[in-house]
Design a protein around this motif. Sequence first.
Motif, PDB file in Angstrom:
ATOM      1  N   GLN A   1      44.620  35.992  48.031  1.00 13.86           N
ATOM      2  CA  GLN A   1      44.603  36.575  46.709  1.00 13.86           C
ATOM      3  C   GLN A   1      45.943  37.219  46.390  1.00 13.86           C
ATOM      4  O   GLN A   1      46.668  37.658  47.258  1.00 13.86           O
ATOM      5  CB  GLN A   1      43.487  37.621  46.591  1.00 13.86           C
ATOM      6  N   SER A   2      46.227  37.250  45.105  1.00  9.13           N
ATOM      7  CA  SER A   2      47.490  37.830  44.658  1.00  9.13           C
ATOM      8  C   SER A   2      47.448  39.345  44.790  1.00  9.13           C
ATOM      9  O   SER A   2      46.429  39.986  44.537  1.00  9.13           O
ATOM     10  CB  SER A   2      47.750  37.447  43.196  1.00  9.13           C
ATOM     11  N   ASN A   3      48.565  39.915  45.209  1.00 14.10           N
ATOM     12  CA  ASN A   3      48.655  41.366  45.305  1.00 14.10           C
ATOM     13  C   ASN A   3      48.535  42.027  43.939  1.00 14.10           C
ATOM     14  O   ASN A   3      48.059  43.152  43.824  1.00 14.10           O
ATOM     15  CB  ASN A   3      49.986  41.756  45.952  1.00 14.10           C
TER      16      ASN A   3
ATOM     17  N   GLY B   1      42.934  45.889  40.125  1.00 10.43           N
ATOM     18  CA  GLY B   1      41.588  46.340  40.433  1.00 10.43           C
ATOM     19  C   GLY B   1      41.547  47.781  40.911  1.00 10.43           C
ATOM     20  O   GLY B   1      40.670  48.562  40.519  1.00 10.43           O
ATOM     21  N   ALA B   2      42.515  48.160  41.748  1.00 11.89           N
ATOM     22  CA  ALA B   2      42.559  49.539  42.235  1.00 11.89           C
ATOM     23  C   ALA B   2      42.834  50.524  41.104  1.00 11.89           C
ATOM     24  O   ALA B   2      42.220  51.592  41.031  1.00 11.89           O
ATOM     25  CB  ALA B   2      43.625  49.665  43.323  1.00 11.89           C
TER      26      ALA B   2
ATOM     27  N   GLY C   1      39.687  50.889  38.958  1.00 13.33           N
ATOM     28  CA  GLY C   1      38.701  51.715  39.644  1.00 13.33           C
ATOM     29  C   GLY C   1      39.044  53.190  39.591  1.00 13.33           C
ATOM     30  O   GLY C   1      38.168  54.040  39.390  1.00 13.33           O
ATOM     31  N   ALA C   2      40.321  53.516  39.756  1.00 16.00           N
ATOM     32  CA  ALA C   2      40.744  54.922  39.680  1.00 16.00           C
ATOM     33  C   ALA C   2      40.528  55.492  38.286  1.00 16.00           C
ATOM     34  O   ALA C   2      40.079  56.638  38.133  1.00 16.00           O
ATOM     35  CB  ALA C   2      42.219  55.047  40.075  1.00 16.00           C
ATOM     36  N   LEU C   3      40.797  54.697  37.248  1.00 17.35           N
ATOM     37  CA  LEU C   3      40.585  55.170  35.876  1.00 17.35           C
ATOM     38  C   LEU C   3      39.107  55.425  35.595  1.00 17.35           C
ATOM     39  O   LEU C   3      38.733  56.427  34.977  1.00 17.35           O
ATOM     40  CB  LEU C   3      41.147  54.150  34.888  1.00 17.35           C
TER      41      LEU C   3
END
Length: 265
Positions: A160-162, A168-169, A172-174
């Motif tokens: 998967q692409s970084n 996604g991270a 999720g934080a938002l």
Amino acid sequence: MEPKWSNTICKRVLLTGFTLYVVLVTKPTSAIDIYADSEVIMQNGTTGILRCTFKSSEVVSSSTSVTWSFQSSQPDNLFYKAPYVIFYFSHGKGFPGPVEFKERVQFIGDVNKRDVSIQLNPAQFSDNGTFFCDVKNPPDIMGTPARTELRVVLKESFPQSNTALIIGAVCGALVLLVLVAVGACVVMRVLHNRHDYEGCTSLESVSSQAPQPRKKVESGREGSKSTIPLGPLQGPVIYAQLDHSGSKNSFHKMEPVVYADIRKN
């Protein structure tokens, strides 16, 4: 002895002059730098790009040439023993190599921009190996070819692409921050409402204190004493003379009249 000595001096002078001519007149050959990705991963059956750029002190001309070679990493492959030229570019034209790459290799670079990348479509498992990119830009012809290790994998094993992981991270934080903010607002509102309710209760308890003591009111004419209870909203007692007969010599009697107290508590 003198002629031999003269011939030796002449030879030395000629050799020194020729050396100076080579050093001062002839321009020395400079090196060319070639860059490529060290490793590229492609999905089987898809289109992939092998990037290659170069840096030269000379102006790019029609004599600039590009050579792409391939050496397989599979022992049973035709291109396993040594690198084979699969694409050649010179004078603005491309020349395809063996049949295995003839229809699949396409030149997508721009020599004037020092980009000599190629496109591989479609990528196959037989393409696993090393690709070499070599550029000659006369008089810059001395350079080390750049090499790229190509890995052709299945779709399931394609990493998967970084970028996707980072997005996604962040999302999720938002979402977590929004949930924390909403929870904090709800807690503050509940505490505020509870504080207002306790404040009203305390005010009501203060207003509902013990009743005031009864006051005695004396009647001036009759001399009799009477007690009148005073409530929270009861006004002061005012005595007035009332004429019941309507005549001038009528008897005036003092009677108490109670007026409502309209003052605020």
